[in-house]
Write an enzyme that holds these catalytic residues in place. Structure first.
Site, PDB file in Angstrom:
ATOM      1  N   LYS A  91      14.259   7.588   6.058  1.00 44.88           N
ATOM      2  CA  LYS A  91      14.028   6.693   7.192  1.00 44.88           C
ATOM      3  C   LYS A  91      12.607   6.148   7.029  1.00 44.88           C
ATOM      4  O   LYS A  91      11.904   6.511   6.099  1.00 44.88           O
ATOM      5  CB  LYS A  91      14.175   7.443   8.518  1.00 44.88           C
ATOM      6  CG  LYS A  91      15.585   7.992   8.748  1.00 44.88           C
ATOM      7  CD  LYS A  91      15.830   8.461  10.185  1.00 44.88           C
ATOM      8  CE  LYS A  91      15.220   9.809  10.470  1.00 44.88           C
ATOM      9  NZ  LYS A  91      15.665  10.375  11.787  1.00 44.88           N
ATOM     10  N   GLU A 151       5.075   3.118  10.170  1.00 45.52           N
ATOM     11  CA  GLU A 151       4.682   2.835  11.554  1.00 45.52           C
ATOM     12  C   GLU A 151       4.445   4.129  12.349  1.00 45.52           C
ATOM     13  O   GLU A 151       3.453   4.249  13.060  1.00 45.52           O
ATOM     14  CB  GLU A 151       5.749   1.994  12.278  1.00 45.52           C
ATOM     15  CG  GLU A 151       6.476   0.966  11.423  1.00 45.52           C
ATOM     16  CD  GLU A 151       5.624  -0.199  10.973  1.00 45.52           C
ATOM     17  OE1 GLU A 151       4.550  -0.419  11.571  1.00 45.52           O
ATOM     18  OE2 GLU A 151       6.025  -0.873  10.004  1.00 45.52           O
ATOM     19  N   ILE A 190      12.303  12.918   2.251  1.00 50.73           N
ATOM     20  CA  ILE A 190      11.035  12.456   1.707  1.00 50.73           C
ATOM     21  C   ILE A 190      11.211  12.207   0.212  1.00 50.73           C
ATOM     22  O   ILE A 190      11.480  13.123  -0.566  1.00 50.73           O
ATOM     23  CB  ILE A 190       9.918  13.481   1.966  1.00 50.73           C
ATOM     24  CG1 ILE A 190       9.761  13.692   3.478  1.00 50.73           C
ATOM     25  CG2 ILE A 190       8.613  13.030   1.340  1.00 50.73           C
ATOM     26  CD1 ILE A 190       9.536  12.428   4.282  1.00 50.73           C
ATOM     27  N   GLY A 242       0.764  -1.242   0.000  1.00 54.56           N
ATOM     28  CA  GLY A 242       0.000   0.000   0.000  1.00 54.56           C
ATOM     29  C   GLY A 242       0.798   1.297   0.000  1.00 54.56           C
ATOM     30  O   GLY A 242       0.322   2.311  -0.507  1.00 54.56           O
TER      31      GLY A 242
END
Lengths: 338, 740
Positions: B703, B707, B631, B470
């Protein structure tokens, strides 16, 4: 009459017939078999069949009958039993004369379900009690005399009014709560005369035979409901539904309220609750109390306390003894603008 | 928003999800959607007792039912090689529940039979005809009861762990303590688990499986059936959500493999929504005690965190519930204990933010409670105890921009407008509260092999055996390669979901972008070198071959010293007489990481409205600020954070497994009664990133993110509810009944 043998002789699954009559008389005749059932939107019945809770031998699809009209008949609004929940909710006559019903319908289920579900089917939907749905657990409603799993089990969603030793389930409908509050009448065909049943008497309490949800007799067909027009109620009515998420969740409790005011005085009032009993629960004592009284927080609080006089809880649903009166008070505050 | 998040000089349009169109137009094929001639359908029959043994099982009626091709039970199973240990000292290759291995029932819903027929409906009907009789035993499915009646598991991982002085918190000037509970939560991805199996002979099989680990599933099947790698083909082109539920090869998949072999036909097994509650794991229920002591300035003196959680009675599942308390704040004295109680439920598994999502609830609520006692802003308290080095081992961080995340999120949210006194703000008859919390999760990088093929037409194909549950892995990888090679997105193809591709990692623990992205990044560097080498044959560049002399942009090699001298990649290949450049890039951990600790961080800000009479809680606003390194793909990154917050809203306000402990059976195992957020529950969520690269973890600078998007969110909501009402809710989910 169109007759489809849904599955052939060497049928792989539990066999059932499927017929789709186009006249009321044919529908009534087709549904005379002991294990025949009407089906319209199927939003509940198909689930029940998949879970093995209901095993009809014949489905009589009534969606071909001309029963979906919504019209004004004198001082009443007539709603055909096949009118879709979504259509009723958005209908100009309903929004104008029965906004409470429109609100209640919008609060129920999801748009997809409302687009399939009919008014008659909504009345006939069965409880959502988890024990009712699980064949491996006891349920007097599903299997008479097997016991009630909920009474000493998980009963957070269950009744605080009118339950019996046999069953503490609640009726899940929102629409029915509004119709009970608005003094609707259920119109029932049985092939002979049209039977008229006050909406508040259509559903029944569980008593000793919880397998029966309502007073509809075998071989009868709901053709529609009639709701009296009350201009004052149309001005002051509100459906409040408290639930665990903002949509697509059954009511923890709900309140349907309609007020007719004379200055600061309550001239007339209708109050009903959902999520608290085996049927839409009219709060007649509270109504009586508030009639001719001023719309004050103290009176509303007093009325809510009176409404809860006969309430009982079963453990997990104890919070409803607080949430129910709070929701009554909140609804009346909002309606009265205080 | 445009390229707000980029610091790259190259201006690219924001990249849409490369497989988005396929997904929303129904072109994407999931594991249950592969049709083939002779395909049979399998339906799993579950036990309806919680503990005991099968005394008798009658399959006659099912076998005789129309269309039935076969029934597998423990009585007629041909056990795969992996069920049997080579010798008594070693465990069998198949771990966990060995489906149909024996007559022992460990949990309600445990598969007792697989019924296979020529249609799904016929298999479903025949499955209803299976009748079992049991010898029942007493059981327990709830943690509270187990804590009273049972002893927790023993072992090193469960021992009390003391840093500094054990009871230091007790002697502190300011103290908070509390017990926090959280029910079992179920992943419930939209796509049900499905396995389609096609055997070719006894030793060769192709499986279309919903999995987050293509290679791990392949390995599990190889070990179970003693097959070679080349004879086990696993395909997972699309996954309709995993959240951790697809990290293992579950019993239904083994059942499908066993069943298909028995009937000699391709077979498809799809779980029902109800089976999704019992057969593919869940986040285990937890009861946690926490105590924190601080001095009057807010400096933490000591912390104690004891977690109690459930596992199954046949497998020990543990996760990092208490680790966050040891890692997040600078505090010399920390004692943690983790007790695990076996109950008669299936084995739990990792669920988004595994461990930390559970542990952050008490920790971040306790910090909040402490801030009120100290009359200190909750962020100030956290900054006061900011860890500049890892408090557990003293190591420096590979990167840590948590301070920046606090600032970024606070600014975006408008935190400065917060009234410091709880239960004081109202809007339109609703109580208003704001709350915040911090989330932390380890940043990981694993090994990956990536196949790169630069084709004659200048197209770059990359291949590795990962699946994408996803987050948009293929999209992020496309972005990295596009930036590195100066190629337009439509010239890049990232192929995944096929076990015959070069081995890639399992998608879990927020590590895919770091792991595979590293391989893409170094792979592109290697490709540039190979292109420069190939360019030797191109006269336009003369004798210059060193890669440093070239820019790689717009699909061309450009000579830095004379930009008029350039060649497209196609021309370079053509001049060298090559049809393609193909190689496999190996990527592993950075050995320098030994010296560092690596974490991602999220800071959650939430505004809630709480109705004073009905207890209804609405999330009015949510801002999440992330330190997830560089990002890579802003659009999918934002989506991933938003998705995590939506999951967080569910965990905070509505997700609750209900099991009747008398029967060990689920009450709300369906989407009408097990509530996850609907659109009406979800406000506009803003996800913002510090977007500073981690210089050490991997060459991309990224990174993990999956989560942290959820970790801490429930605490932020509970803290906001406290701020609105003055009521500290320590029991999830925060439903209306708890606030009236």
């Amino acid at each position: 009459m169109l007759l489809v043998k849904w599955l052939k002789k060497e049928a792989p699954v539990i066999n059932f017939d499927y017929v789709k009559p186009t006249t009321e008389q044919n529908a009534l005749t087709a549904c005379k078999d002991p294990l025949a059932q009407f089906i319209a939107g199927g939003t509940n019945l198909v689930d029940l069949m998949k879970r093995g809770v209901t095993n009809p031998e014949k489905l009589v699809d009534i969606t071909g009958l001309p029963m979906s009209n919504i019209e004004q008949k004198g001082d009443n609004i007539f709603i055909g039993s096949l009118a879709l929940n979504s259509v009723v909710a958005e209908h100009e006559l309903i929004k104008k004369h029965l906004p409470l019903l429109s609100q209640a319908l919008q609060a129920g289920a999801s748009p997809q379900i409302r687009n399939m579900a009919t008014v008659g089917g909504n009345m006939m939907q069965r409880t959502r009690c988890g024990y009712f749905y699980d064949l491996s657990m006891p349920c007097n409603k599903r299997t008479p005399n097997s016991g009630c799993g909920a009474k000493e089990g998980y009963n957070r969603m269950h009744a605080i009014f009118g339950a019996s030793d046999k069953c503490i389930a609640v009726h899940p409908s929102d629409m029915c709560v509004a119709l009970a509050a608005l003094d609707a009448t259920v119109l029932i065909a049985n092939g002979k005369l049209l039977r008229r049943v006050p909406f508040k008497d259509f559903h029944k309490l569980p008593g000793s035979n919880p397998e029966k949800d309502n007073n509809l007799l075998k071989g009868e067909l709901i053709t529609g409901v009639e709701v009296p027009i009350n201009a004052a109620f149309a001005q002051h009515s509100l459906y409040t539904k408290i639930r665990d998420r903002a949509s697509y969740a059954f009511a923890l409790v709900s309140v349907a309220a309609a007020l007719e005011m004379n200055g600061k005085t309550i001239k007339d009032i209708r109050l009903a609750m959902g999520g608290v009993a085996h049927k839409p629960w009219r709060l007649t004592t509270a109504e009586q109390f508030l009639k001719s009284k001023e719309a004050t927080p103290a009176n509303f609080k007093q009325a809510a306390m009176l409404a809860l006089k006969d309430a009982t809880s079963y453990g997990h649903n104890q919070f409803k003894l607080t949430l129910a009166p709070n929701t009554i008070v909140h609804t009346l505050h909002t309606l009265a603008g205080i | 928003m445009g390229n707000y998040f980029f610091d790259s000089a190259t201006v690219f349009e924001e990249l849409d999800r490369v497989d988005g169109k396929a997904k929303v137009t129904g072109q994407a094929k999931y594991s249950a959607e592969y049709e083939m001639p002779g395909l049979a359908y399998g339906v799993i029959v579950g036990a309806n007792i919680s503990k005991g043994t099968i005394a008798a099982i009658d399959i006659n009626a099912a076998e005789k039912a129309p269309g039935v091709l076969g029934v597998v039970t423990h009585l007629n199973i041909t056990k795969p090689a992996g069920y049997i240990a080579a010798d008594a000292t070693k465990p069998a290759a198949v771990r966990g529940l060995k489906v149909f291995d024996d007559n022992v029932i460990h949990f309600n819903g445990q598969p007792i039979a697989l019924v296979m027929a020529d249609s799904f409906e016929r298999a479903t009907h025949a499955a209803s005809l299976i009748k079992a009789q049991y010898n029942k035993e007493t059981f327990s499915t709830g943690l509270e009861q187990a804590m009273k009646d049972e002893k927790p598991l023993e072992g090193n991982q469960y021992k009390e762990s003391i840093r500094g002085e054990k009871d230091a918190w007790k002697n502190a000037a300011v103290k908070v303590e509390g017990t926090y509970t959280m029910p079992n939560q179920v992943h419930n991805p939209m796509e049900m688990h499905a396995t389609t199996v096609k055997w070719e002979g006894d030793d060769k099989v192709t499986v279309w499986e919903k999995t987050q680990g293509v290679k791990s599933t392949q390995r599990d099947i190889m070990q179970a059936f003693a097959l070679t790698e080349k004879n086990v083909q696993v395909n997972t082109l699309y996954v309709g959500g995993g959240f951790g539920a697809a990290l293992r090869t579950w019993p239904h998949a083994m059942a499908a493999l066993i069943g298909a072999k028995k009937i000699g036909k391709p077979l498809k097994v799809v779980l029902t929504r109800m089976q999704m509650f019992t057969l593919v794991g869940y986040r285990p229920e937890a009861i946690q005690k926490i105590a924190i002591g601080a001095d009057n300035d807010g400096k933490l003196i000591g912390m104690m965190h004891e977690a109690n959680a459930v596992t199954s009675n046949y497998e020990n599942f543990t996760e990092n519930i208490v680790k966050m308390t040891r890692a997040l704040y600078s505090c010399a004295n920390v004692t943690t204990k983790y007790n695990v109680y076996p109950v008669e439920l299936s084995t739990p598994t990792w669920m988004r933010g595994p461990g930390e999502a559970t542990g952050s609830f008490p920790l971040e609520c306790a910090l909040d409670e402490l801030s009120y006692q100290l009359k200190m802003d909750p962020i100030e308290l956290r900054l006061k105890n900011y860890a500049e080095t890892d408090p557990e081992n003293g190591k420096p961080y590979s990167s840590k921009f948590l301070k920046e995340a606090y600032q970024l999120g606070a600014d975006k949210f408008g935190w400065k407008d917060r009234h410091p006194i709880p239960n004081t703000m109202m809007e339109n008859g609703w109580k208003v509260g704001v709350g915040m919390s911090t989330g932390i999760f380890g940043a990981f990088r694993n090994e990956a092999k990536l196949g790169l093929k630069l084709m004659a037409d200048g197209t770059l194909i990359m291949q590795t055996a990962v699946s994408d549950s996803g987050p948009g892995t293929a999209t992020a990888m496309t972005k990295i390669a596009a930036d590195a090679m100066g190629l337009p997105y439509n010239k890049i193809k990232f192929e995944l979901g096929d076990s015959s591709l070069p081995p890639g990692p399992t998608q879990g623990g927020s590590s895919s972008t770091s792991t595979v992205g590293a391989a893409v990044s170094t792979g592109c560097v290697t490709l540039q070198k190979k292109l420069a080498e190939a360019a030797k044959s191109s006269p336009v560049f003369g004798h210059i071959v060193a890669v440093e002399n070239f820019l790689f942009q717009n699909g061309e090699m450009v000579l830095k010293t004379d930009p008029t001298k350039k060649l497209s990649y196609s021309e370079v290949l053509k001049n060298a007489g090559m049809t393609s450049i193909e190689f496999i890039e190996n990527s592993g951990r950075n050995p320098a990481m030994e010296k560092y600790s690596a974490y991602s961080y999220a800071v959650h800000f939430v505004k809630v409205l709480v109705h004073p009479l009905t207890g209804v809680v609405k999330i009015a606003k949510a801002v999440v600020a992330g330190d997830a390194g560089k990002i890579v793909s802003p659009k999918t990154a934002k989506s991933q954070m938003i998705g995590g917050v939506v999951g967080g809203i569910g965990g905070a306000l509505m997700e609750e497994s209900v099991i009747d402990e008398r029967y060990g059976r689920w009450i709300n195992n369906n989407f009408a009664d097990y509530h996850v957020p609907v659109h009406a529950d979800v406000p506009a969520i803003e996800a913002v990133f510090v977007d500073k690269p981690d210089p050490i973890l991997n060459p991309v600078g990224s990174k993990g993110m999956g989560e942290i998007a959820l970790i801490g969110f429930a605490a932020a909501v509970a803290n906001a509810v406290y701020h609105a009402t003055g009521k500290r809710i320590r029991e999830l989910p925060i439903t209306p009944d708890k606030l009236i």
